[in-house]
Design a protein around this motif. Structure first.
Motif, PDB file in Angstrom:
ATOM      1  N   LEU A   1       0.821  -1.205   0.000  1.00 42.21           N
ATOM      2  CA  LEU A   1       0.000   0.000   0.000  1.00 42.21           C
ATOM      3  C   LEU A   1       0.859   1.260   0.000  1.00 42.21           C
ATOM      4  O   LEU A   1       1.869   1.319   0.680  1.00 42.21           O
ATOM      5  CB  LEU A   1      -0.879   0.036   1.256  1.00 42.21           C
ATOM      6  CG  LEU A   1      -1.971  -1.022   1.356  1.00 42.21           C
ATOM      7  CD1 LEU A   1      -2.547  -1.021   2.762  1.00 42.21           C
ATOM      8  CD2 LEU A   1      -3.059  -0.740   0.342  1.00 42.21           C
ATOM      9  N   PRO A   2       0.432   2.269  -0.738  1.00 46.42           N
ATOM     10  CA  PRO A   2       1.119   3.557  -0.614  1.00 46.42           C
ATOM     11  C   PRO A   2       0.798   4.176   0.750  1.00 46.42           C
ATOM     12  O   PRO A   2      -0.234   3.876   1.349  1.00 46.42           O
ATOM     13  CB  PRO A   2       0.503   4.402  -1.730  1.00 46.42           C
ATOM     14  CG  PRO A   2      -0.784   3.760  -2.058  1.00 46.42           C
ATOM     15  CD  PRO A   2      -0.688   2.314  -1.672  1.00 46.42           C
TER      16      PRO A   2
ATOM     17  N   VAL B   1      -0.564   6.951   2.989  1.00 43.48           N
ATOM     18  CA  VAL B   1      -1.500   8.049   2.778  1.00 43.48           C
ATOM     19  C   VAL B   1      -0.965   9.332   3.410  1.00 43.48           C
ATOM     20  O   VAL B   1      -0.939  10.385   2.783  1.00 43.48           O
ATOM     21  CB  VAL B   1      -2.888   7.690   3.344  1.00 43.48           C
ATOM     22  CG1 VAL B   1      -3.854   8.859   3.178  1.00 43.48           C
ATOM     23  CG2 VAL B   1      -3.441   6.456   2.633  1.00 43.48           C
ATOM     24  N   PHE B   2      -0.565   9.243   4.670  1.00 49.44           N
ATOM     25  CA  PHE B   2       0.100  10.356   5.340  1.00 49.44           C
ATOM     26  C   PHE B   2       1.414   9.840   5.897  1.00 49.44           C
ATOM     27  O   PHE B   2       1.514   8.685   6.302  1.00 49.44           O
ATOM     28  CB  PHE B   2      -0.738  10.878   6.515  1.00 49.44           C
ATOM     29  CG  PHE B   2      -2.060  11.445   6.112  1.00 49.44           C
ATOM     30  CD1 PHE B   2      -2.131  12.632   5.408  1.00 49.44           C
ATOM     31  CD2 PHE B   2      -3.232  10.804   6.461  1.00 49.44           C
ATOM     32  CE1 PHE B   2      -3.354  13.160   5.050  1.00 49.44           C
ATOM     33  CE2 PHE B   2      -4.461  11.329   6.107  1.00 49.44           C
ATOM     34  CZ  PHE B   2      -4.526  12.517   5.392  1.00 49.44           C
TER      35      PHE B   2
ATOM     36  N   THR C   1       1.615  19.055   4.793  1.00 50.71           N
ATOM     37  CA  THR C   1       0.505  18.330   4.182  1.00 50.71           C
ATOM     38  C   THR C   1       0.630  16.811   4.348  1.00 50.71           C
ATOM     39  O   THR C   1      -0.319  16.081   4.060  1.00 50.71           O
ATOM     40  CB  THR C   1       0.394  18.663   2.688  1.00 50.71           C
ATOM     41  OG1 THR C   1       1.671  18.419   2.075  1.00 50.71           O
ATOM     42  CG2 THR C   1       0.004  20.115   2.489  1.00 50.71           C
TER      43      THR C   1
ATOM     44  N   CYS D   1      -1.444  14.449   9.206  1.00 48.74           N
ATOM     45  CA  CYS D   1      -2.888  14.541   9.432  1.00 48.74           C
ATOM     46  C   CYS D   1      -3.147  14.550  10.938  1.00 48.74           C
ATOM     47  O   CYS D   1      -2.667  13.671  11.653  1.00 48.74           O
ATOM     48  CB  CYS D   1      -3.587  13.343   8.786  1.00 48.74           C
ATOM     49  SG  CYS D   1      -5.367  13.287   9.070  1.00 48.74           S
TER      50      CYS D   1
ATOM     51  N   SER E   1     -10.686  13.123   6.624  1.00 51.75           N
ATOM     52  CA  SER E   1     -10.288  13.899   5.437  1.00 51.75           C
ATOM     53  C   SER E   1     -10.817  13.392   4.089  1.00 51.75           C
ATOM     54  O   SER E   1     -10.759  14.133   3.115  1.00 51.75           O
ATOM     55  CB  SER E   1      -8.763  14.016   5.287  1.00 51.75           C
ATOM     56  OG  SER E   1      -8.191  14.539   6.459  1.00 51.75           O
ATOM     57  N   PHE E   2     -11.290  12.168   4.021  1.00 44.87           N
ATOM     58  CA  PHE E   2     -11.699  11.636   2.718  1.00 44.87           C
ATOM     59  C   PHE E   2     -13.172  11.279   2.755  1.00 44.87           C
ATOM     60  O   PHE E   2     -13.570  10.111   2.646  1.00 44.87           O
ATOM     61  CB  PHE E   2     -10.843  10.426   2.350  1.00 44.87           C
ATOM     62  CG  PHE E   2      -9.380  10.697   2.446  1.00 44.87           C
ATOM     63  CD1 PHE E   2      -8.725  11.454   1.480  1.00 44.87           C
ATOM     64  CD2 PHE E   2      -8.644  10.233   3.520  1.00 44.87           C
ATOM     65  CE1 PHE E   2      -7.380  11.726   1.578  1.00 44.87           C
ATOM     66  CE2 PHE E   2      -7.293  10.495   3.630  1.00 44.87           C
ATOM     67  CZ  PHE E   2      -6.658  11.251   2.656  1.00 44.87           C
TER      68      PHE E   2
ATOM     69  N   TRP F   1      -6.532   1.443   5.371  1.00 46.60           N
ATOM     70  CA  TRP F   1      -7.781   2.201   5.350  1.00 46.60           C
ATOM     71  C   TRP F   1      -8.883   1.304   4.796  1.00 46.60           C
ATOM     72  O   TRP F   1      -8.755   0.775   3.690  1.00 46.60           O
ATOM     73  CB  TRP F   1      -7.635   3.463   4.488  1.00 46.60           C
ATOM     74  CG  TRP F   1      -6.694   4.480   5.065  1.00 46.60           C
ATOM     75  CD1 TRP F   1      -5.347   4.338   5.244  1.00 46.60           C
ATOM     76  CD2 TRP F   1      -7.030   5.788   5.557  1.00 46.60           C
ATOM     77  NE1 TRP F   1      -4.834   5.481   5.817  1.00 46.60           N
ATOM     78  CE2 TRP F   1      -5.827   6.385   6.011  1.00 46.60           C
ATOM     79  CE3 TRP F   1      -8.230   6.514   5.642  1.00 46.60           C
ATOM     80  CZ2 TRP F   1      -5.794   7.672   6.548  1.00 46.60           C
ATOM     81  CZ3 TRP F   1      -8.186   7.797   6.176  1.00 46.60           C
ATOM     82  CH2 TRP F   1      -6.981   8.361   6.624  1.00 46.60           C
TER      83      TRP F   1
ATOM     84  N   VAL G   1      -7.497   3.100  -0.855  1.00 44.27           N
ATOM     85  CA  VAL G   1      -6.353   3.975  -0.685  1.00 44.27           C
ATOM     86  C   VAL G   1      -6.786   5.392  -1.038  1.00 44.27           C
ATOM     87  O   VAL G   1      -6.877   5.750  -2.210  1.00 44.27           O
ATOM     88  CB  VAL G   1      -5.171   3.539  -1.583  1.00 44.27           C
ATOM     89  CG1 VAL G   1      -3.989   4.471  -1.364  1.00 44.27           C
ATOM     90  CG2 VAL G   1      -4.782   2.107  -1.273  1.00 44.27           C
ATOM     91  N   PRO G   2      -7.095   6.188  -0.006  1.00 44.35           N
ATOM     92  CA  PRO G   2      -7.543   7.554  -0.273  1.00 44.35           C
ATOM     93  C   PRO G   2      -6.427   8.333  -0.971  1.00 44.35           C
ATOM     94  O   PRO G   2      -5.250   8.095  -0.728  1.00 44.35           O
ATOM     95  CB  PRO G   2      -7.797   8.132   1.122  1.00 44.35           C
ATOM     96  CG  PRO G   2      -7.916   6.950   2.021  1.00 44.35           C
ATOM     97  CD  PRO G   2      -7.040   5.898   1.423  1.00 44.35           C
TER      98      PRO G   2
ATOM     99  N   VAL H   1      -4.424  11.679  -1.405  1.00 40.16           N
ATOM    100  CA  VAL H   1      -4.107  12.916  -0.691  1.00 40.16           C
ATOM    101  C   VAL H   1      -4.140  14.084  -1.672  1.00 40.16           C
ATOM    102  O   VAL H   1      -3.657  13.976  -2.775  1.00 40.16           O
ATOM    103  CB  VAL H   1      -2.715  12.816  -0.028  1.00 40.16           C
ATOM    104  CG1 VAL H   1      -2.378  14.118   0.676  1.00 40.16           C
ATOM    105  CG2 VAL H   1      -2.701  11.671   0.959  1.00 40.16           C
TER     106      VAL H   1
END
Lengths: 114, 114
Positions: A9-10, A12-13, A55, A58, B66-67, B82, B111-112, B114
């Motif tokens: 997974l990437p 997110v924050f 940014t 979070c 946030s999403f 997530w 995967v939200p 950003v």
């Protein structure tokens, strides 16, 4: 079956802060982070993160984190570091050193007992 | 300077769930997790974790993650997974497979952006 590593997974924050905003009445036996002075700290945290345009950080307001006597309490993931800051200077140090330089602020870390 | 690894912190919870309880009025342009049907899901999650005495799983109610368009939204740390569950069966699957067997439920992961 998939493991997390396999999912790749990437992120997110880079940092996700969970800050407790629970407020119980004065004199409540459990106490609460708001009764322990958390409000100005979390406001300062939110303003500072916004002002510095971090940014990848979070800040999420949360309900009770279970360790009310140790408040004010915030957790930083992905490390799972639990902080007990007491002043806005403590918040500045967490933002500058942990989020800015990647170095957790050891003197403000607590380890709640489950 | 200390890194997290050097600090060698004990793990407070095996899994920490952050579940969004944000409620905005019907028709609000951002929507909200409560408007997306999160309430019965999080209630089911809390009851199930309690009923199964999963003391290493902490469920924390949170504000906005946030999403909002992707709600209902919950995050599981330390993995930083997530989830977008839609039914109580989805919640059962997350509890049984992820918390019980350590296998994230890939079909419910989002995967939200950003």
């Amino acid at each position: 079956m998939s493991s997390v590593a396999e999912l790749d997974l990437p992120v997110v924050f880079k940092y996700h802060v969970i800050a407790c905003f629970t407020k119980r009445p004065p004199g409540h036996p459990r106490g609460s982070c708001m009764e322990s002075g958390a409000q100005p700290l979390w406001e300062h945290l939110q303003k500072k993160v916004e002002a510095q345009r971090l940014t990848d950080v979070c800040v999420t307001a949360s309900g009770c984190l279970s360790f009310c006597r140790a408040g004010p309490l915030m957790v930083v993931y992905p490390e799972g570091v639990w902080y007990h800051p007491e002043t806005v200077d403590d918040i500045d140090e967490i933002v500058d050193r942990h989020f800015g330089a990647g170095e957790p602020v050891e003197r403000l870390i607590i380890v709640p007992k489950v």
